[in-house]
Design a protein around this motif. Structure first.
Motif, PDB file in Angstrom:
ATOM      1  N   CYS A 158       0.225  -1.049  -0.020  1.00  0.00           N
ATOM      2  CA  CYS A 158       0.188   0.318   0.316  1.00  0.00           C
ATOM      3  C   CYS A 158       0.643   1.136   0.611  1.00  0.00           C
ATOM      4  O   CYS A 158       2.049   0.867   0.512  1.00  0.00           O
ATOM      5  CB  CYS A 158      -0.860   0.169   1.170  1.00  0.00           C
ATOM      6  SG  CYS A 158      -0.464  -0.045   2.326  1.00  0.00           S
ATOM      7  N   GLN A 175      -2.578  -3.386  -2.768  1.00  0.00           N
ATOM      8  CA  GLN A 175      -2.737  -4.297  -4.147  1.00  0.00           C
ATOM      9  C   GLN A 175      -2.507  -4.984  -3.780  1.00  0.00           C
ATOM     10  O   GLN A 175      -1.268  -5.669  -3.054  1.00  0.00           O
ATOM     11  CB  GLN A 175      -2.369  -4.066  -5.870  1.00  0.00           C
ATOM     12  CG  GLN A 175      -0.837  -3.807  -4.925  1.00  0.00           C
ATOM     13  CD  GLN A 175      -0.068  -3.080  -6.769  1.00  0.00           C
ATOM     14  OE1 GLN A 175      -0.265  -2.373  -7.801  1.00  0.00           O
ATOM     15  NE2 GLN A 175       0.671  -3.538  -7.372  1.00  0.00           N
ATOM     16  N   SER A 176      -2.826  -6.514  -3.969  1.00  0.00           N
ATOM     17  CA  SER A 176      -2.828  -7.745  -3.501  1.00  0.00           C
ATOM     18  C   SER A 176      -0.935  -8.016  -4.211  1.00  0.00           C
ATOM     19  O   SER A 176      -1.324  -7.441  -5.539  1.00  0.00           O
ATOM     20  CB  SER A 176      -3.516  -9.056  -3.961  1.00  0.00           C
ATOM     21  OG  SER A 176      -4.330  -8.836  -2.992  1.00  0.00           O
ATOM     22  N   ARG A 210      -3.101   3.635  -2.040  1.00  0.00           N
ATOM     23  CA  ARG A 210      -3.677   2.706  -3.429  1.00  0.00           C
ATOM     24  C   ARG A 210      -3.295   1.290  -2.533  1.00  0.00           C
ATOM     25  O   ARG A 210      -1.852   2.095  -2.245  1.00  0.00           O
ATOM     26  CB  ARG A 210      -2.662   2.557  -4.491  1.00  0.00           C
ATOM     27  CG  ARG A 210      -2.476   1.389  -5.922  1.00  0.00           C
ATOM     28  CD  ARG A 210      -4.623   1.362  -6.158  1.00  0.00           C
ATOM     29  NE  ARG A 210      -4.388   0.331  -7.338  1.00  0.00           N
ATOM     30  CZ  ARG A 210      -3.243   0.496  -8.612  1.00  0.00           C
ATOM     31  NH1 ARG A 210      -2.794   0.576  -9.388  1.00  0.00           N
ATOM     32  NH2 ARG A 210      -3.520  -0.968  -8.836  1.00  0.00           N
TER      33      ARG A 210
END
Length: 154
Positions: free
Chosen positions: A60, A77-78, A75
Motif C-alpha cells: 500500500c 494491491q495484492s 492505493r
C-alpha cells in the motif's frame, strides 16, 4: 540465499546514488523562508497470517497533505512475495512490489507527488549503509526516510 553476493554488489552500486542532504530549503516551523512541504507519503507491505499463505500480502501507498494530514491518495494491491526474508536484504523482497505503486502515482496523479516518503525499513542505519528505504528512494526517485522497528547498526 546464493544471490546475496549479487545483492551486495547491487546495494554498493546504488549506495553511491544516495543524497544525504536536502535538495531544497524547506519552509518548516523554526526555519521559514523555503519551499513549503506539501505532501508526505508512506508505503508498507502487510501480511494476513490467517490467510494461510505467508507469501500473499498487500502493498500500500498513502499520500497525505501537509500540514493538514488529509488523505489525498491511497492505493493498495495484492502482491505475492517472490523472495524469502533475509536480514539486511529486505529491499530485494519488498522494493520490486512497492515501485509499481510509486510509478502509478507519478504517472496518474503527479499533482500528489510526495516531498518525502516514509518506509517501514532501514535507511542508512544498515550494515552496508543502504537499507530498503534508500533502495526505494533511489529507484523511485523520491526522498525517503526509513522508519524501522529494530536497529541493525548503531
Amino acid at each position: 540465499p546464493p544471490e546475496t553476493a549479487l545483492w551486495d554488489w547491487e546495494q554498493e552500486r546504488l549506495r553511491k546514488l544516495v543524497q544525504l542532504t536536502d535538495a531544497r530549503e524547506w519552509d518548516l516551523p523554526g526555519r521559514p523562508g523555503g519551499v513549503p512541504l506539501r505532501y508526505v507519503a508512506a508505503v508498507d507491505i502487510s501480511f494476513n497470517s490467517a490467510a494461510g499463505d505467508p507469501d500473499d500480502a498487500v502493498a500500500c501507498l498513502v499520500v497525505l497533505s501537509f500540514p493538514e494530514m488529509h488523505l489525498v491518495y491511497e492505493r493498495a494491491q495484492s502482491v505475492r512475495m517472490l523472495e524469502p526474508y533475509c536480514p539486511g536484504y529486505l529491499a530485494f523482497r519488498e522494493v520490486p512490489l512497492l515501485l509499481p505503486l510509486i510509478h502509478g502515482l507519478r504517472d496518474s496523479y503527479p499533482e500528489y507527488w510526495p516531498d518525502i516518503l516514509l518506509m517501514d525499513g532501514q535507511g542508512v542505519m544498515h550494515p552496508r549503509e543502504f537499507g530498503a528505504a534508500c533502495h526505494l528512494g533511489v529507484l523511485g526517485g523520491v526522498p525517503t526516510i526509513g522508519v524501522s522497528k529494530k536497529l541493525l547498526v548503531v
